[in-house]
Each structure stands twice: as C-alpha cells, then as structure tokens.
Design an enzyme around this catalytic site. Structure first.
Site, PDB file in Angstrom:
ATOM      1  N   HIS A   1      39.297  50.000  28.191  1.00 57.85           N
ATOM      2  CA  HIS A   1      39.174  48.809  29.013  1.00 57.85           C
ATOM      3  C   HIS A   1      39.133  47.536  28.177  1.00 57.85           C
ATOM      4  O   HIS A   1      39.024  47.578  26.952  1.00 57.85           O
ATOM      5  CB  HIS A   1      37.900  48.878  29.868  1.00 57.85           C
ATOM      6  CG  HIS A   1      36.643  48.929  29.050  1.00 57.85           C
ATOM      7  ND1 HIS A   1      36.125  50.111  28.546  1.00 57.85           N
ATOM      8  CD2 HIS A   1      35.800  47.945  28.622  1.00 57.85           C
ATOM      9  CE1 HIS A   1      35.016  49.859  27.863  1.00 57.85           C
ATOM     10  NE2 HIS A   1      34.807  48.550  27.889  1.00 57.85           N
TER      11      HIS A   1
ATOM     12  N   ARG B   1      31.586  32.680  33.197  1.00 62.18           N
ATOM     13  CA  ARG B   1      31.335  34.035  33.692  1.00 62.18           C
ATOM     14  C   ARG B   1      30.040  34.555  33.066  1.00 62.18           C
ATOM     15  O   ARG B   1      29.906  34.620  31.846  1.00 62.18           O
ATOM     16  CB  ARG B   1      32.511  34.934  33.302  1.00 62.18           C
ATOM     17  CG  ARG B   1      32.395  36.418  33.658  1.00 62.18           C
ATOM     18  CD  ARG B   1      33.550  37.123  32.971  1.00 62.18           C
ATOM     19  NE  ARG B   1      33.762  38.496  33.358  1.00 62.18           N
ATOM     20  CZ  ARG B   1      33.222  39.562  32.774  1.00 62.18           C
ATOM     21  NH1 ARG B   1      32.366  39.377  31.759  1.00 62.18           N
ATOM     22  NH2 ARG B   1      33.515  40.780  33.173  1.00 62.18           N
TER      23      ARG B   1
END
Length: 311
Positions: free
Chosen positions: A280, A290
């Site tokens: 990932h 974020r």
C-alpha cells in the site's frame, strides 16, 4: 483638361480604396488567424491542465472500496490470500494471521471523539512540526517532528506538557486503541489478549508542502511487515475528511490487478493484515491538511509497548 483632371482624380481614388480594402482583408485574415491560434493554444493548455489533474488525482485507481460519502453500519471486509511473509517469523497461535484481508468500519469511533483526538494532535504538533509535508507525534516514545529531525516532547517541553495534554486526552486515546484492537480481533477471528500494541504508533499530519527529508516522503509503496518486522496488523483512524478538509491523501492498496482505495472520513477506521498481501501507499496530499492515527499490533510479546501515560 478639367474633366481629365477630375477623371484622373477618380481613378486615383478608386485605386486607393481598392488598396484599403485589400489591406483590410489581409488584416482581417491575420486577426482571424491570430484569434484561431490563441484559441487553439488556450484549448491545448486547458486540455493539458485537465490531463494533469486527472493523472494526479486518478493515479490509476481502479476501484473505491469505501467512499467518503458512505456511512458503514457494519465493518466492510475484503478477504485476500495471506502471503508467505509470516512463514519467516515465529508463529503465535490465536494471533498470527491465517485469515488475511482488509476492512473498514465507521462505528468504532464517533465523530466527536475523532475531533477531540484531532485537537489533541493539533496541540501537540503546534510545539514543533516538520519542515516538509509530513509531521508525526508519538505519545508512546515522545517523538515529535521538529524541522528536519525529531525531539522528545516529554523532555524538550517538560515544563509545558501538562498545559498541552490532559489525563482525559490520554484516557480517550487508550480507550480508542482498545476498541480498535477488539474490532480487529473480531474481524479476523483472533484472541485479543494475544495481540500487543507495537511501535511505531503515532499521529500524523500531512499537507502539500514539499518533502525536505526522507521522513517526509510518505507516498512510497511499502509493506508494513517488511518495513517494521513486528507488525502483524495495521490500523488507521482518520481524523479529517477527504475532499472536505484535504484533497488527495487517499489510502491505496496496490493489488496485482489494480489499485483499490479507501477515502478517509473523520472517525473511520481502516485496518488490515500487515504482510505483502496488503502492499500500500498514501496518495500525495494536494491541498489542505490530513490528520490520522496509525495504530499497530504485533503477535510477539517481545515487541510489545505500553499505552502512553502523561508524565
């Protein structure tokens, strides 16, 4: 003679008018050509920008596992075949993955709790922060991004620490960690008492600032079991919303047949087995900020860490 002069004058005027018409036509054609070229250039530029945006934000993602607009009443589970990574490590019955996959849940942590944890992270990171786009705060070790390095927040800010954090902050953090551990155990059929918190477990703050050191380069593909060794299960608790608080920054599973993404949502927990079955990366953040918490677990008690305690 007078008539001839008048005739000569008329011929001269006619020639002048004809020349003016020709010049006007040439000028008009030139103007049209210029307008056409300018329009073509503008269209080309617009197409280039649109293509860049498409490539930047789409990034070959072929499937969205869970979108930001969904609200899951039950965990959504995606089973994948376990890799051979675990064969190279000591096995722990009741914990070592035999069923691998990835899952997303929206009912482990409330939005209110996520906002409280975000404020905790904001207070801690306000004391430092990376020069690049990625900053971390680790309540366990005390590691805090500071320019191009890290400092220990408990030592460096020992006089101010009780004005930054409270016992209630740490209690909420420990409670949320326990809930995440339980949902992972339930989903993968594990004995939660055989799971142990491991390092690194930390808050992250990511924005679009360019990387200054390798620590800021969060977007590279990786496998947690390979990178950290102790990881058997990884989880992310998101504290901000994709497309509202930030653009980009999606979590991307990189499978042989295409990429699959999870769109962050405040209070959403994404978790997965940590082997190469779950290669990932995080998409680069394009705008906004974020916030998330990475919470990791091991089956090996030798790699266990304790919950953080306010000094």
């Amino acid at each position: 003679m007078a008539v001839q002069r008048r005739g000569n004058f008329k011929i001269s005027d006619s020639n002048t008018t004809e020349k003016k018409i020709k010049r006007y036509n040439v000028h008009r054609q030139t103007s049209h050509s210029r307008a056409f070229i300018i329009t073509l250039l503008l269209l080309t530029a617009i197409c280039a920008v649109v293509s860049w945006l498409f490539l930047s934000f789409n990034d070959d993602i072929t499937e969205t596992l869970v979108s930001r607009w969904e609200a899951l009443s039950q965990p959504r589970v995606f089973v994948v075949q376990c890799s051979e990574d675990y064969e190279n490590h000591k096995r722990f019955p009741g914990c070592t993955p035999t069923k691998c996959g990835r899952a997303v849940s929206d009912n482990v942590v409330t939005k209110e709790e996520a906002q409280m944890l975000k404020r905790l992270a904001e207070r801690g990171l306000s004391l430092g922060g990376s020069d690049g786009g990625a900053s971390i705060l680790d309540l366990h070790s005390g590691a805090l991004s500071w320019g191009k390095k890290f400092v220990n927040i408990y030592r460096y800010f020992s006089a101010e620490i009780n004005d930054v954090f409270t016992e209630d902050d740490f209690k909420l953090y420990r409670d949320v960690r326990g809930r995440i551990q339980r949902v992972i155990a339930e989903t993968f059929g594990l004995d939660p008492t055989q799971m142990h918190l491991t390092k690194p477990t930390f808050f992250s703050r990511i924005n679009s600032t360019g990387a200054k050191t390798t620590h800021d380069e969060y977007w590279h593909p990786h496998i947690d079991k390979v990178t950290y060794g102790s990881f058997d299960y990884t989880s992310l608790l998101y504290l901000t919303d994709y497309s509202v608080d930030f653009g980009g920054g999606r979590f991307i599973f990189m499978d042989p047949d295409g990429n699959r993404t999870v769109e962050p949502l405040s209070g959403r927990v994404s978790f997965f087995s940590s082997g190469s079955e779950n290669l990932h990366r995080v998409e680069k953040v394009a705008w906004g900020t974020r916030y998330a918490i990475t919470v990791s677990f091991t089956c090996d008690p030798d790699h266990a860490i304790s919950d953080p305690i306010l000094p």
